[in-house]
Design a protein around this motif. Structure first.
Motif, short mmCIF file in Angstrom:
data_model
loop_
_atom_site.label_atom_id
_atom_site.label_comp_id
_atom_site.label_asym_id
_atom_site.label_seq_id
_atom_site.Cartn_x
_atom_site.Cartn_y
_atom_site.Cartn_z
N GLN B 664 -21.51 8.92 14.57
CA GLN B 664 -22.82 9.03 15.24
C GLN B 664 -22.81 8.42 16.64
OE1 GLN B 664 -25.59 7.18 12.43
NE2 GLN B 664 -24.57 8.28 10.78
N ASN B 665 -21.61 8.15 17.13
CA ASN B 665 -21.42 7.56 18.46
C ASN B 665 -22.05 6.18 18.62
OD1 ASN B 665 -19.97 9.78 19.44
ND2 ASN B 665 -21.89 10.89 19.80
N ASN B 666 -22.28 5.51 17.50
CA ASN B 666 -22.69 4.10 17.59
C ASN B 666 -21.40 3.28 17.60
OD1 ASN B 666 -23.57 1.50 17.29
ND2 ASN B 666 -24.76 1.86 15.43
N ASN B 667 -20.75 3.29 18.76
CA ASN B 667 -19.41 2.70 18.82
C ASN B 667 -19.43 1.18 18.65
OD1 ASN B 667 -18.31 5.24 19.23
ND2 ASN B 667 -18.66 5.12 21.45
N ALA B 668 -20.46 0.55 19.21
CA ALA B 668 -20.55 -0.91 19.07
C ALA B 668 -20.72 -1.28 17.59
CB ALA B 668 -21.72 -1.46 19.87
N GLY B 669 -21.56 -0.51 16.91
CA GLY B 669 -21.76 -0.75 15.48
C GLY B 669 -20.48 -0.50 14.70
N ALA B 670 -19.76 0.54 15.08
CA ALA B 670 -18.50 0.86 14.40
C ALA B 670 -17.48 -0.26 14.61
CB ALA B 670 -17.96 2.19 14.90
N VAL B 671 -17.42 -0.77 15.84
CA VAL B 671 -16.49 -1.89 16.10
C VAL B 671 -16.85 -3.07 15.21
CG1 VAL B 671 -15.80 -3.62 17.82
CG2 VAL B 671 -15.90 -1.20 18.46
N ARG B 672 -18.16 -3.37 15.12
CA ARG B 672 -18.57 -4.50 14.28
C ARG B 672 -18.13 -4.28 12.83
NH1 ARG B 672 -24.72 -5.57 12.57
NH2 ARG B 672 -24.07 -4.14 10.93
N GLU B 673 -18.39 -3.10 12.33
CA GLU B 673 -18.09 -2.86 10.91
C GLU B 673 -16.59 -2.82 10.62
OE1 GLU B 673 -20.14 -3.01 8.26
OE2 GLU B 673 -21.34 -3.82 9.89
N PHE B 674 -15.82 -2.22 11.51
CA PHE B 674 -14.38 -2.21 11.26
C PHE B 674 -13.78 -3.61 11.45
CE2 PHE B 674 -14.52 2.54 12.26
CZ PHE B 674 -14.39 2.90 10.93
N SER B 688 -7.18 -0.79 8.05
CA SER B 688 -8.36 -1.44 8.61
C SER B 688 -8.20 -1.69 10.11
CB SER B 688 -8.62 -2.77 7.90
OG SER B 688 -8.87 -2.53 6.55
N TRP B 689 -7.02 -2.16 10.49
CA TRP B 689 -6.76 -2.39 11.92
C TRP B 689 -6.78 -1.07 12.69
CZ3 TRP B 689 -7.27 -6.73 14.42
CH2 TRP B 689 -7.03 -7.95 13.78
N TYR B 690 -6.23 -0.07 12.09
CA TYR B 690 -6.19 1.25 12.75
C TYR B 690 -7.61 1.78 12.99
CZ TYR B 690 -5.74 6.31 13.10
OH TYR B 690 -5.87 7.62 13.50
N ASN B 691 -8.46 1.62 11.97
CA ASN B 691 -9.85 2.06 12.13
C ASN B 691 -10.54 1.30 13.25
OD1 ASN B 691 -9.78 3.98 10.10
ND2 ASN B 691 -10.33 2.50 8.51
N LEU B 692 -10.28 0.02 13.30
CA LEU B 692 -10.88 -0.79 14.37
C LEU B 692 -10.41 -0.28 15.73
CD1 LEU B 692 -12.50 -3.16 15.47
CD2 LEU B 692 -10.57 -4.67 14.96
N ALA B 693 -9.13 0.03 15.80
CA ALA B 693 -8.59 0.54 17.06
C ALA B 693 -9.30 1.83 17.48
CB ALA B 693 -7.09 0.78 16.92
N ARG B 694 -9.58 2.68 16.52
CA ARG B 694 -10.28 3.94 16.83
C ARG B 694 -11.65 3.65 17.43
NH1 ARG B 694 -11.07 5.87 11.45
NH2 ARG B 694 -12.28 7.56 12.35
N ALA B 695 -12.35 2.71 16.81
CA ALA B 695 -13.69 2.39 17.31
C ALA B 695 -13.62 1.73 18.68
CB ALA B 695 -14.41 1.48 16.31
N GLN B 696 -12.66 0.86 18.86
CA GLN B 696 -12.52 0.18 20.16
C GLN B 696 -12.18 1.19 21.25
OE1 GLN B 696 -9.61 -2.55 18.63
NE2 GLN B 696 -11.03 -4.31 18.73
N ARG B 697 -11.34 2.11 20.88
CA ARG B 697 -10.99 3.15 21.84
C ARG B 697 -12.23 3.97 22.20
NH1 ARG B 697 -8.63 8.81 20.33
NH2 ARG B 697 -7.79 9.52 22.32
N ALA B 698 -13.02 4.32 21.19
CA ALA B 698 -14.23 5.10 21.44
C ALA B 698 -15.22 4.34 22.31
CB ALA B 698 -14.89 5.47 20.12
N SER B 699 -15.20 3.02 22.18
CA SER B 699 -16.14 2.24 23.00
C SER B 699 -15.54 1.90 24.36
CB SER B 699 -16.56 0.97 22.26
OG SER B 699 -15.43 0.15 22.08
N GLY B 700 -14.36 2.44 24.64
CA GLY B 700 -13.75 2.29 25.97
C GLY B 700 -12.91 1.04 26.13
N ASN B 701 -12.70 0.31 25.07
CA ASN B 701 -11.92 -0.93 25.17
C ASN B 701 -10.48 -0.65 24.75
OD1 ASN B 701 -10.94 -3.49 25.25
ND2 ASN B 701 -12.68 -4.41 24.14
N THR B 702 -9.73 -0.05 25.66
CA THR B 702 -8.35 0.37 25.35
C THR B 702 -7.45 -0.81 25.05
OG1 THR B 702 -8.70 2.20 26.85
CG2 THR B 702 -6.44 1.77 26.19
N ALA B 703 -7.63 -1.88 25.80
CA ALA B 703 -6.75 -3.05 25.61
C ALA B 703 -6.92 -3.60 24.19
CB ALA B 703 -7.09 -4.12 26.65
#
Lengths: 367, 732
Positions: B664-674, B688-703
């Motif tokens: 739903q493009n709630n990337n901040a929420g996704a980062v929190r949950e992962f 779990s780490w991989y999912n978090l990486a996906r959300a972080q990437r979606a929220s623009g935090n590549t590092a």
């Protein structure tokens, strides 16, 4: 709450003592981290990688665990795995349904494994005579290179001298089961005893090349167990394959079921009535948390319960890439082994570099 | 009330001869002690030790604080005179002084078996009850006085009990009676001084009198301090404890209490020093020992600070809980700042205890408090969600409740009646979110039916000294409803006016009259009429509802789903807030599902969720049905509800919610949950780490995404999806 010091009962006066340390539940996480790190310590000299065939020749103990698992996913393809599931008596309708249900679920998962030799005995069918005959037949069919797994689901009892698995008719003792297993030619064996009092069966079943997983740590944990539920669930949950090598090992299934069982009791705020243990060296005590330090877990990690993917076959020209891949895997294992002694930033930087290299090679291999 | 147990030893000698328990020779020693003649008192006790009477020797050892020897001698004395109730009572009093209430109570009871009319034994039981804030303390003290009208201790105790309930007038009257019995009644004078101090009046007339009797009677200040503390005026209480210690440096009881209160306000270093001194000097009551233990455990806590917050979380769950507690605390502070039109003077310190016993140590000595959370000034201590069974504790609701106390206490300088502080906090729980707070309970229904709700003028007593087991919880409910009513009828500003009334030192009666313009008894009538409209139907039909619910449960067990649906729908509105075991919503949902009517099941489960149902498995069932239906936004909202009462031990919940929000493009929420999934001791750490990486990437935090992928691959170096994403991000 710590208890206030008292001057003693009216009969005995005791000196109060300061209660400094309330007992705290040990963090499961810390155990897992320890296991994860310690597992790397089984790795041999840095950079040493053996081919699958040499691993089979008994040198596997010198390998990093992750590599071992990868190798055995290959060897597993060449050998059959036999699964013998026995669901015993429930005693009450609720348990009859529960045990039969778990056995059915497991049977279903196992039958989906290509080439699996699945034998499930449940309800009235699971008498000692039927089982004796079945095991006698296995002795003629199972090959030394095969893997042989027995899973017991139901109630167990321990009368302070012998463990017995409750089945219709005469119960099956651990000693009898051990006798049957001793005649099975498979050198790699696994017994998963998920019953109450299962811990009491370990000493009778214990043998070199036989991994034993028990739902309870001894014969005094007599309540009906939950371990089986989560052990069965491990076959359906891809997440149980924690190292993502596409093979569910006995160690991974043990850890999965144990972790889920512990969480159940923690979440329900109930005193845990079962503590799963495992033993895979043929000697010594069974342990809650296998690690390099206690010397347990290696054989269990090598026992492939289920393959989740296809075994890749590479052309001759790609063999060089396979060797490079193994080289990088070795370097990663070495770095992880040195983690505690390496500054965090440096460790992460080097690890990232190696992981990128490994990923690139994998990509090339898949082209 | 711990100080009473020892304070009562300092009694006037003039009564001792006439009224046991203290015998003549002992009375002489006690008289020295009462008047501050310590050396003479010690000499006197030493002389008692040389006596040939076991009971007197025991008294001597007790006076010299040699409890072990005294205990042995009392036992011998009882063996020698098994029919003497006095020895048992004196022995019991020693146990009481030594923090062994249960042993003391047993001895008082034994004395009454020998002589049911033995007044000192009734007094002993009154003291035990008072120490536990039990209402029978008054009854036992009155019984003692009835049997022996000269028993000054019982009269002093009544004065104190009256003040515990906030009844200053009665406290003054009871104290005056004690002084009539004994003009040198130090505790009665101290109570009178306390009443003056609580009302900002100069207590000199009483203090001077006390000091003339005993120039080192620091206990007078410590008695006053206790009442400031139970009125939540901690800073003033601390100052008074300091005065007590200044006057009597050996007053370890005051040192221990000072330490406990210093710790409550976050002054841990001084608290620890004082407690260690008490411990070393053999003052080892529960508060001292447990607080020391708690201080020791602080090494296991992580501290997270911002300009407005200071959060302490246990290491084993800090990474997970911080994700939820930090933003919720900040949101609550911002909301209250607007509502209360004020800023807090400093950061709010929030301590979250996974071990309820540790939390309980924080609440010691406060009647009726400590079930879930407690506030001391700007320090809030509360249970962690992990400390309780899922569904039994709504941490976010508790956090808002406690934070409301911080604002109300700050605004009133801690001069606020308990009922109002709790009422406001209860009101805010549901004002913030109607699904939060407590549901209308069976205890509440019963109290209304049996007309047990208290008049607003005396509602405080329901918190301080409950007269029936559920009265504290009923008083919370009533106080909350009163604030709801005032808010609904006059608006929130009226509540603020009332709050300021307390700041102006008005009583509840005066506030009702001045701010609401009516007499308290008229308010009670109008409130009850309003409450009847709210919940009268439930109260009136409760028995019918209960009977029919039982029948419905039976039908449900028999799988007669059509009948369940008919009956459950018929009774649901009789008690709509019932969401506990065997509630109609669940039975209806399951019945509809059995008939493959998912839509109706969703309707019922939605009602369950919105009314405040907190069984996470039921909510997950609703979430799953909504997902299947394609209502993913609603499904996410249902899953997120669970986070506010039990975010623990559930990687699956966090993963599902993370996936839904990512979609739903709630990337901040996704980062929190992962992130929560990663911190939930997941079985599948790599995924779990991989999912978090996906959300972080979606929220623009590549590092951050790359770091998470390294963590995923550290666990499983051959994990292909993680490898692919790592290469993709590295190439960028």
């Amino acid at each position: 709450m710590a208890i206030a010091p008292e001057m003693g009962s009216r009969m005995n006066l005791l000196n109060p003592s300061k209660q400094k340390n309330l007992s705290k539940q040990k963090s499961l996480n810390s155990k897992q981290e320890s296991l994860s790190v310690q597992m790397q310590k089984w790795g041999g000299p840095p950079g040493l990688r053996l081919t699958p065939w040499s691993a089979c020749s008994g040198l596997a103990k010198t390998l990093g665990t992750l590599t071992i698992l990868a190798l055995f996913s290959l060897t597993a393809a060449q050998a059959d795995t036999w699964y013998v599931t026995i669901a015993g008596l429930g005693g009450e309708p609720e348990y009859e349904v529960r045990f039969a249900g778990w056995a059915t679920d497991l049977d279903k998962s196992l039958r989906a494994i290509p080439g699996a030799q699945v034998n499930t005995y449940s309800g009235k069918q699971a008498t000692k005579e039927t089982l004796r005959k079945a095991f006698a037949e296995f002795t003629t069919k199972v090959k030394p290179d095969d893997n042989f797994a027995v899973i017991l689901i139901g109630h167990g009892t321990f009368d302070n001298s012998e463990y017995k698995f409750n089945i219709p008719g005469p119960d099956l003792s651990a000693t009898e089961l051990a006798g049957w297993l001793d005649k099975i030619p498979a050198t790699r064996q696994l017994v998963v005893n998920t019953t109450s009092a299962a811990g009491a069966s370990i000493s009778a079943l214990q043998k070199a090349n036989r991994t034993i997983i028990a739902a309870t740590r001894n014969g005094t944990e007599k309540n009906a167990t939950l371990f089986a539920r989560y052990f069965v669930e491990a076959f359906r949950d891809p997440g149980a394959d924690t190292d993502k090598n596409e093979t569910l090992s006995a160690l991974e299934a043990f850890k999965y079921a144990d972790q889920k069982t512990v969480k159940f009791f923690e979440t329900q705020k109930r005193l845990a009535t079962e503590h799963a243990v495992m033993e895979d060296t043929g000697k010594g005590e069974a342990v809650r948390a296998p690690s390099a330090e206690n010397g347990k877990g290696l054989a269990a990690a090598r026992f492939p319960l289920m393959s989740l993917g296809n075994v890749q076959k590479f052309s001759a020209e790609k063999q060089k890439l396979v060797e490079q891949k193994q080289e990088f895997e070795g370097q990663i294992d070495k770095l992880k082994y040195e983690k505690a002694a390496t500054p965090v930033d440096e460790y992460r930087k080097r690890l990232a570099q190696l992981l990128v290299q490994l990923a690139k090679i994998q990509e090339e291999l898949e082209k | 009330m711990r100080f009473l147990t020892a304070a009562l030893l300092f009694l006037s000698s003039c009564n001792y001869a006439a009224t046991p328990p203290v015998r003549g020779p002992v009375a002489t020693c006690e008289d020295h002690r009462k008047h501050g003649r310590r050396e003479q008192a010690t000499a006197c006790y030493n002389k008692l030790v040389e006596s040939k009477d076991a009971a007197l020797i025991a008294e001597g050892f007790w006076g010299l604080k040699n409890y072990k020897a005294a205990n042995d001698l009392f036992r011998k004395a009882v063996d020698a005179k098994p029919k003497d109730p006095e020895i048992r009572v004196r022995w019991g009093r020693m146990y009481l002084e030594h923090f062994q209430k249960s042993d003391a109570a047993d001895l008082f009871a034994e004395a009454l078996e020998i002589n049911k009319d033995y007044a000192p034994a009734h007094l002993g039981l009154a003291l035990v009850a008072a120490d536990s804030f039990e209402s029978k303390a008054v009854q036992q003290a009155n019984e003692a006085l009835k049997l022996d009208p000269t028993l000054v201790e019982a009269q002093e105790l009544l004065a104190r009990l009256a003040l515990d309930e906030g009844n200053e007038i009665l406290a003054g009257e009871e104290a005056a009676r004690a002084e009539k019995l004994d003009p040198e009644s130090l505790d009665a004078l101290a109570i009178e001084a306390t009443v003056f101090m609580l009302n900002d009046r100069d207590p000199a007339q009483f203090i001077d009198k006390i000091l003339k009797i005993n120039p080192t009677y620091g206990k007078a200040w410590s008695i006053a301090a206790h009442f400031f503390v139970i009125n939540r005026r901690y800073e003033e209480g601390i100052k008074l404890y300091r005065k007590a210690i200044e006057l009597d440096p050996d007053l370890l009881e005051a040192k221990s209490e000072l330490a406990v209160n210093l710790m409550r306000l976050g002054h841990d270093v001084e608290a620890k020093k004082l407690l260690e001194e008490c411990y070393e000097r053999e003052y080892k009551n529960a508060a001292t020992v447990n607080t020391l233990t708690l201080l020791d455990s602080y090494k296991n806590f992580e501290k997270y600070t911002t300009p407005a917050t200071d959060i302490r979380l246990h290491k084993k769950e800090s990474a997970l809980l911080l994700l939820y507690f930090q933003p919720e605390l900040e949101r609550a502070i911002a909301t209250y700042e607007k509502k209360y039109k004020m800023k807090l003077p400093g950061p709010v310190r929030l301590e979250v205890y996974p071990d309820h016993d540790d939390f309980a140590v924080r609440t010691m000595g406060l009647p009726g408090l400590g079930a879930l959370g407690v506030t001391f000034g700007s320090v809030v201590a509360m249970d962690s969600p992990s400390g309780r069974k899922p569904g039994t504790f709504h941490w976010a609701s508790t956090l808002w409740h406690e934070l409301d106390h911080v604002f109300v206490l700050t605004a009133t300088h801690h001069r606020v009646d308990r009922w109002f502080a709790e009422g406001m906090a209860m009101h805010e729980e549901t004002a913030n979110n109607p699904e939060w707070g407590d549901r209308f309970s069976v205890e509440g229904i019963t109290a209304i039916r049996d007309k047990k709700l208290l008049p607003i003028a005396t509602l405080n007593s329901g918190f301080v000294r409950p007269k029936y087991p559920a009265q504290v919880s009923v008083s919370y409910f009533q106080a909350g409803k009163i604030c709801d009513y005032i808010n609904e009828r006059w608006g929130f500003d009226k509540l603020l006016e009332m709050m300021n009334g307390f700041n102006e030192k008005l009583t509840t009666e005066q506030i009702v009259e001045k701010k609401l313009g009516m007499k308290p008894e008229d308010f009670d009538k109008e409130f009850l009429a309003w409450l009847d409209k709210q919940v009268g139907k439930t109260v009136k039909n409760f028995e019918e509802w209960r009977g029919k619910l039982k029948q419905t449960v039976t039908l449900f067990k028999e799988k007669k789903y059509d009948e369940v649906i008919k009956q459950a729908l018929a009774i649901q509105d009789l008690y709509p807030e019932y969401v506990e075991a065997g509630n109609t919503y669940e039975m209806l949902a399951d019945s509809y599902l059995a008939k493959n009517d998912k839509e109706s099941a969703i309707t019922e489960l939605n009602k369950y969720a919105k009314i405040g149902g907190r069984d996470r498995e039921v909510l997950k069932k609703l979430g799953k049905l909504l997902e299947e239906k394609g209502n993913k936004k609603e499904a996410a909202a249902v899953y997120d509800r669970i986070n506010y009462f039990y975010p623990m031990q559930d990687e699956d919940l966090h993963r599902k919610l993370g996936e839904l929000w990512l979609e739903q493009n709630n990337n901040a929420g996704a980062v929190r949950e992962f992130t929560a999934a990663v911190n939930s001791k997941p079985v599948d750490a790599a995924a779990s780490w991989y999912n978090l990486a996906r959300a972080q990437r979606a929220s623009g935090n590549t590092a951050a995404a790359k770091e998470s992928l390294v963590s995923a691959l550290e666990t499983a170096p051959g994990f292909r999806p993680a490898q692919k994403l790592l290469l993709e991000l590295t190439d960028k």
